[in-house]
Design a protein around this motif. Structure first.
Motif, PDB file in Angstrom:
ATOM      1  N   VAL A  61       0.791  -1.145  -0.055  1.00  0.00           N
ATOM      2  CA  VAL A  61      -0.052  -0.018  -0.170  1.00  0.00           C
ATOM      3  C   VAL A  61       0.772   1.009  -0.070  1.00  0.00           C
ATOM      4  O   VAL A  61       1.828   1.274   0.914  1.00  0.00           O
ATOM      5  N   LYS A  62       0.444   2.224  -0.808  1.00  0.00           N
ATOM      6  CA  LYS A  62       1.168   3.454  -0.980  1.00  0.00           C
ATOM      7  C   LYS A  62       0.156   4.602  -0.848  1.00  0.00           C
ATOM      8  O   LYS A  62      -0.777   4.663  -1.712  1.00  0.00           O
ATOM      9  N   GLY A  63       0.043   4.996   0.290  1.00  0.00           N
ATOM     10  CA  GLY A  63      -0.923   6.067   0.616  1.00  0.00           C
ATOM     11  C   GLY A  63      -1.352   6.045   2.126  1.00  0.00           C
ATOM     12  O   GLY A  63      -0.524   5.327   2.876  1.00  0.00           O
ATOM     13  N   ASP A  64      -2.348   6.570   2.564  1.00  0.00           N
ATOM     14  CA  ASP A  64      -2.691   6.842   3.821  1.00  0.00           C
ATOM     15  C   ASP A  64      -3.724   5.689   4.211  1.00  0.00           C
ATOM     16  O   ASP A  64      -4.703   5.465   3.251  1.00  0.00           O
ATOM     17  N   ILE A  65      -3.500   5.317   5.477  1.00  0.00           N
ATOM     18  CA  ILE A  65      -4.830   4.420   5.916  1.00  0.00           C
ATOM     19  C   ILE A  65      -5.077   5.071   7.304  1.00  0.00           C
ATOM     20  O   ILE A  65      -4.559   5.397   8.128  1.00  0.00           O
ATOM     21  N   ALA A  66      -6.463   4.940   7.232  1.00  0.00           N
ATOM     22  CA  ALA A  66      -7.345   5.589   8.355  1.00  0.00           C
ATOM     23  C   ALA A  66      -8.499   4.353   8.686  1.00  0.00           C
ATOM     24  O   ALA A  66      -9.105   4.066   7.668  1.00  0.00           O
TER      25      ALA A  66
END
Length: 169
Positions: free
Chosen positions: A50-55
């Motif tokens: 995963v490249k990016g934000d996880i919320a």
């Protein structure tokens, strides 16, 4: 032949429920902090990147690789043995069995397990680093977040006792 009567109604075979995680390494040993069976836990498998934000609003177990920001304010993040995380992390509790490069902020507790590795600055109310773990960075003990979390739990318990708490279905 033995005077056994065949049932008039066909017998329905209910398939046995299958555990979707049977091929995955048992993670029960990876849950030392407040493991509860009814808590939702997401899982990012070892082949996922995963490249990016996880919320999110559920606990998360990462076995793959993540680059970005991980935001799980009131939940627990577990970085599995095969995980490679290059991210800043904000969570209630963080347990590291794998590799983390980035700043980690936990309101409750940070644990770095025996083969775990963290490169970055830690801010937490409680810290545990096992023998054999790797850590490079600074540690700031911030008890205000822990006290705030304790107050939130106390107020939720009081409102639930009074019948004014959130109802679960």
């Amino acid at each position: 032949m033995w005077n056994k009567k065949e049932p008039d109604t066909p017998q329905v075979m209910v398939p046995e429920p299958k555990n979707l995680l049977t091929n995955k390494k048992n993670t029960d040993a990876m849950r030392p902090l407040d493991a509860t069976a009814n808590r939702e836990t997401g899982w990012l498998g070892s082949s996922l990147h995963v490249k990016g934000d996880i919320a999110g609003s559920e606990d998360l177990l990462i076995d793959g690789s993540v680059e970005g920001l991980i935001q799980l304010d009131e939940r627990k993040l577990t970085v599995g043995t095969t995980a490679k995380v290059t991210a800043d992390i904000n969570a209630r509790d963080v347990v590291v069995y794998g590799y983390v490069k980035g700043n980690v902020r936990a309101k409750g507790r940070i644990e770095i397990k025996k083969d775990g590795s963290v490169i970055g600055n830690l801010t937490t109310a409680q810290i545990m680093i096992e023998d054999g773990a790797n850590f490079k960075g600074s540690i700031e003990i911030d008890r205000s977040a822990e006290e705030e979390a304790d107050n939130n739990v106390s107020s939720r318990a009081a409102s639930a006792a009074a019948g004014a708490g959130p109802k679960s279905v």
